[in-house]
Design a protein around this motif. Sequence first.
Motif, PDB file in Angstrom:
ATOM      1  N   TYR A  26       3.631   3.989   0.052  1.00 37.82           N
ATOM      2  CA  TYR A  26       4.960   3.779  -0.526  1.00 37.82           C
ATOM      3  C   TYR A  26       4.958   2.557  -1.437  1.00 37.82           C
ATOM      4  N   ASP A  27       4.289   1.480  -1.012  1.00 33.72           N
ATOM      5  CA  ASP A  27       4.201   0.284  -1.854  1.00 33.72           C
ATOM      6  C   ASP A  27       3.527   0.617  -3.183  1.00 33.72           C
ATOM      7  N   LEU A  28       2.450   1.382  -3.109  1.00 34.68           N
ATOM      8  CA  LEU A  28       1.727   1.769  -4.329  1.00 34.68           C
ATOM      9  C   LEU A  28       2.580   2.662  -5.214  1.00 34.68           C
ATOM     10  N   GLN A  29       3.301   3.573  -4.590  1.00 37.96           N
ATOM     11  CA  GLN A  29       4.136   4.506  -5.345  1.00 37.96           C
ATOM     12  C   GLN A  29       5.258   3.762  -6.066  1.00 37.96           C
ATOM     13  N   GLN A  30       5.791   2.734  -5.414  1.00 35.71           N
ATOM     14  CA  GLN A  30       6.845   1.934  -6.052  1.00 35.71           C
ATOM     15  C   GLN A  30       6.286   1.055  -7.161  1.00 35.71           C
ATOM     16  N   ARG A  67      -2.395   5.524  -9.511  1.00 32.48           N
ATOM     17  CA  ARG A  67      -2.202   4.817  -8.244  1.00 32.48           C
ATOM     18  C   ARG A  67      -3.178   5.298  -7.176  1.00 32.48           C
ATOM     19  N   GLU A  68      -3.645   6.534  -7.286  1.00 35.41           N
ATOM     20  CA  GLU A  68      -4.655   7.008  -6.329  1.00 35.41           C
ATOM     21  C   GLU A  68      -5.987   6.305  -6.572  1.00 35.41           C
ATOM     22  N   VAL A  69      -6.333   6.110  -7.834  1.00 26.76           N
ATOM     23  CA  VAL A  69      -7.563   5.381  -8.174  1.00 26.76           C
ATOM     24  C   VAL A  69      -7.486   3.958  -7.639  1.00 26.76           C
TER      25      VAL A  69
END
Length: 454
Positions: free
Chosen positions: A327-331, A440-442
Amino acid sequence: MLETIRILQTNDLHSHFEHFPKIGRYLAAAQADTSVDEVYTFDAGDFMDRSHPLTDATKGQANIKLMNQFHYTAGTIGNNEGISNSHEVLEHLFDHVKYPIVLANLREEDESMPKWAKSYEILTTKKGTRIALVGLTAAYPMTYGPNHWHIKMLDHTMDQALPEIEGKYDVLIMLTHIGLTMDRWLAKHYPQIDLIVGGHSHDLIAKGEEVNGVWITQTGKWGNYVGDIHVELEDHQVKKIVPQTIATASLPAEPEDAKVIQGYLDEGQKILESEKVARLPEKFADDKEAAIHVSLDAIADFAHTDLAMLSSGLFITPFKSGILTKYDLQQALPHPMHVVRSTLKGSDLWRLVMEIEKNRHYLDHFKLQGMSFRGKIFGQVYYKGIEVDHQKRIVYVNGKEVDPLQEYQIANLDHYVLIPFFPTLAIVGDNEFLFPQFLREVVGDYLQREYPIN
């Protein structure tokens, strides 16, 4: 014999679930209209956007569940479905869909049709009028190819599809996610089309547009408007088309709407927060530069390059110290972008850096829209492995002056190839789009390795 049809349209919803309660009620009321002979409901693609936590957490399955409740007659896909998802995710996106997906210009690598799509659909009204639906999505071979799809050009597709359906229809409706410019091109070159229900370019055509006798409709973006098109037929032939758009903001709200909308966000957040990525040290606490620099390392590692570039506007929020979740990465990085490995001669790398430096102050506050960008401003460009002596206009690569004849590889993003500010990348770069992971996945995979939780 006279006949009336009401056609309801959505396009480019982009997971803007805040409009879904109102849209759902409007569609349900219209679908119950007994003053017309038929009511059809179509979606023209980009219904999902992984910048919404619930879409990201469920890989679009939440969107399908909600779209099923809108009782669509048919839909097509946009680039957010076709490119922002891996091949595997798209293969299963429509496992539970309850309406046909029409898409004539996408194939598997072996030229077979995707199992979840059909080139066209023939509807037959109660009064016997045959309506052909043909779907098209934006043809981007640079990005569909690396994702193991074969995207076909529009003219080739139309010249193949139209003979297939010849004699099978009275009315021809296109569901397109190709943008207004290409919709106009279709209308000009294929006047046998009666109606183009379009999307992609986010144009709001409040009363439709007639080109070469073909009506084109688009409802803007994000579910801000719903299309409502009145069609009159005589002896199975179109006599009149009257498009209109309804502002979602003008529709009545219900007391429960806010709770439902917040529920979508909360559910996505809960799922993503349960997936822990890394344990970051104190240096990451609210430090955007630390997030940028580790992300430069991540994309360089992913692309197997020494050099990389990223812009600060990509980072909506900094990372944090301690446990970092999905969630942090997605934001922080909501953008559905992919890493690109660009090979450039030294002289061209110098030129690229000069383009960046020339535009630096302008881009620092430039408000950017589209091209997969989900932020507000472009921001500053940061480099890995590159330094610039502005006074002497010298570019250094890993401490050495750039060799104009040597080849260099730099990790960057599809975004930078598409925007107009760095033409060297698009014109002379040998650009390899790297799939399936997006930005963000990388970054998440790299952080997981460098800063493991245990």
